[in-house]
Design a protein around this motif. Sequence first.
Motif, mmCIF file in Angstrom:
data_model
loop_
_atom_site.group_PDB
_atom_site.id
_atom_site.type_symbol
_atom_site.label_atom_id
_atom_site.label_comp_id
_atom_site.label_asym_id
_atom_site.label_seq_id
_atom_site.Cartn_x
_atom_site.Cartn_y
_atom_site.Cartn_z
ATOM 1 N N MET A 1 0.844 -1.176 0.000
ATOM 2 C CA MET A 1 0.000 0.000 0.000
ATOM 3 C C MET A 1 0.891 1.242 0.000
ATOM 4 N N ALA A 2 0.573 2.174 -0.871
ATOM 5 C CA ALA A 2 1.345 3.412 -0.950
ATOM 6 C C ALA A 2 1.015 4.300 0.241
ATOM 7 N N GLN A 3 2.025 4.975 0.725
ATOM 8 C CA GLN A 3 1.832 5.844 1.874
ATOM 9 C C GLN A 3 2.035 7.287 1.432
ATOM 10 N N THR A 4 1.115 8.149 1.795
ATOM 11 C CA THR A 4 1.241 9.556 1.447
ATOM 12 C C THR A 4 1.395 10.363 2.722
ATOM 13 N N LEU A 5 2.141 11.439 2.631
ATOM 14 C CA LEU A 5 2.337 12.307 3.769
ATOM 15 C C LEU A 5 1.274 13.389 3.773
ATOM 16 N N VAL A 6 0.717 13.640 4.916
ATOM 17 C CA VAL A 6 -0.277 14.695 5.070
ATOM 18 C C VAL A 6 0.461 15.961 5.482
ATOM 19 N N PRO A 7 0.343 17.031 4.690
ATOM 20 C CA PRO A 7 1.037 18.270 5.065
ATOM 21 C C PRO A 7 0.558 18.793 6.415
ATOM 22 N N HIS A 8 1.489 19.379 7.160
ATOM 23 C CA HIS A 8 1.188 20.021 8.436
ATOM 24 C C HIS A 8 1.431 21.512 8.266
ATOM 25 N N PHE A 9 0.495 22.324 8.738
ATOM 26 C CA PHE A 9 0.622 23.766 8.612
ATOM 27 C C PHE A 9 0.647 24.428 9.980
ATOM 28 N N VAL A 10 1.380 25.548 10.064
ATOM 29 C CA VAL A 10 1.483 26.336 11.287
ATOM 30 C C VAL A 10 1.179 27.793 10.961
ATOM 31 N N ASN A 11 0.731 28.524 11.975
ATOM 32 C CA ASN A 11 0.402 29.932 11.791
ATOM 33 C C ASN A 11 1.226 30.788 12.754
ATOM 34 N N ARG A 17 -5.936 34.219 7.751
ATOM 35 C CA ARG A 17 -6.219 33.313 6.640
ATOM 36 C C ARG A 17 -4.919 32.838 6.004
ATOM 37 N N ILE A 18 -4.874 31.547 5.685
ATOM 38 C CA ILE A 18 -3.725 30.968 4.988
ATOM 39 C C ILE A 18 -4.257 30.226 3.768
ATOM 40 N N LYS A 19 -3.724 30.563 2.606
ATOM 41 C CA LYS A 19 -4.077 29.852 1.379
ATOM 42 C C LYS A 19 -3.145 28.666 1.236
ATOM 43 N N ILE A 20 -3.721 27.494 0.908
ATOM 44 C CA ILE A 20 -2.949 26.260 0.787
ATOM 45 C C ILE A 20 -3.344 25.526 -0.493
ATOM 46 N N GLY A 21 -2.482 24.614 -0.933
ATOM 47 C CA GLY A 21 -2.722 23.886 -2.170
ATOM 48 C C GLY A 21 -3.259 22.483 -1.986
ATOM 49 N N VAL A 22 -3.770 22.160 -0.805
ATOM 50 C CA VAL A 22 -4.348 20.839 -0.523
ATOM 51 C C VAL A 22 -5.654 21.019 0.228
ATOM 52 N N ASP A 61 -6.327 26.921 -2.657
ATOM 53 C CA ASP A 61 -5.925 27.624 -3.867
ATOM 54 C C ASP A 61 -5.274 26.603 -4.784
ATOM 55 N N GLY A 62 -5.974 26.207 -5.842
ATOM 56 C CA GLY A 62 -5.495 25.176 -6.760
ATOM 57 C C GLY A 62 -4.226 25.538 -7.505
ATOM 58 N N ASP A 63 -3.822 26.799 -7.473
ATOM 59 C CA ASP A 63 -2.582 27.209 -8.131
ATOM 60 C C ASP A 63 -1.359 26.960 -7.255
ATOM 61 N N LEU A 64 -1.571 26.621 -5.984
ATOM 62 C CA LEU A 64 -0.454 26.371 -5.071
ATOM 63 C C LEU A 64 -0.126 24.881 -5.027
ATOM 64 N N GLU A 65 1.158 24.575 -4.861
ATOM 65 C CA GLU A 65 1.597 23.192 -4.658
ATOM 66 C C GLU A 65 1.298 22.800 -3.210
ATOM 67 N N ALA A 66 1.399 21.506 -2.900
ATOM 68 C CA ALA A 66 1.115 21.016 -1.546
ATOM 69 C C ALA A 66 2.058 21.609 -0.513
ATOM 70 N N VAL A 75 4.295 26.024 6.147
ATOM 71 C CA VAL A 75 4.392 24.565 6.075
ATOM 72 C C VAL A 75 5.376 24.108 7.138
ATOM 73 N N TYR A 76 4.959 23.140 7.958
ATOM 74 C CA TYR A 76 5.836 22.596 8.986
ATOM 75 C C TYR A 76 6.678 21.484 8.382
ATOM 76 N N VAL A 77 7.975 21.571 8.575
ATOM 77 C CA VAL A 77 8.894 20.531 8.131
ATOM 78 C C VAL A 77 9.573 19.974 9.374
ATOM 79 N N ALA A 78 9.301 18.705 9.656
ATOM 80 C CA ALA A 78 9.873 18.069 10.849
ATOM 81 C C ALA A 78 11.366 17.886 10.669
ATOM 82 N N THR A 79 12.084 18.102 11.728
ATOM 83 C CA THR A 79 13.519 17.858 11.719
ATOM 84 C C THR A 79 13.817 16.814 12.773
#
Length: 87
Positions: A1-11, A17-22, A61-66, A75-79
């Motif tokens: 089964m393929a695994q996809t990552l769910v984006p995490h967002f922070v403010n 308001r935050i525009k996102i691509g997902v 916003d469909g013009d934005l990437e994930a 976009v939160y990027v885990a380290t």
Amino acid sequence: MAQTLVPHFVNDVGVDRIKIGVKEFQCMGTLPPDDHPHVYLDMGHETQIVCPYCSTLYEFDGDLEATQTEPGGCVYVATSPPGPPAA
């Protein structure tokens, strides 16, 4: 089964308001350690949703990437925690 990552967002910038691509994502509120419970949100057929914890309005916003947001930097990027010192 393929695994996809769910984006995490922070403010951390504190905008209303935050525009996102997902339509499916997790909101963290702010960066750890001040984050709220990571809540999974799904817009379904709608184009916006409000986080029940921090009241941030997320707008699709469909013009934005994930990995893109307006304003940028929401976009939160885990380290990985630092490992043991090299021998």
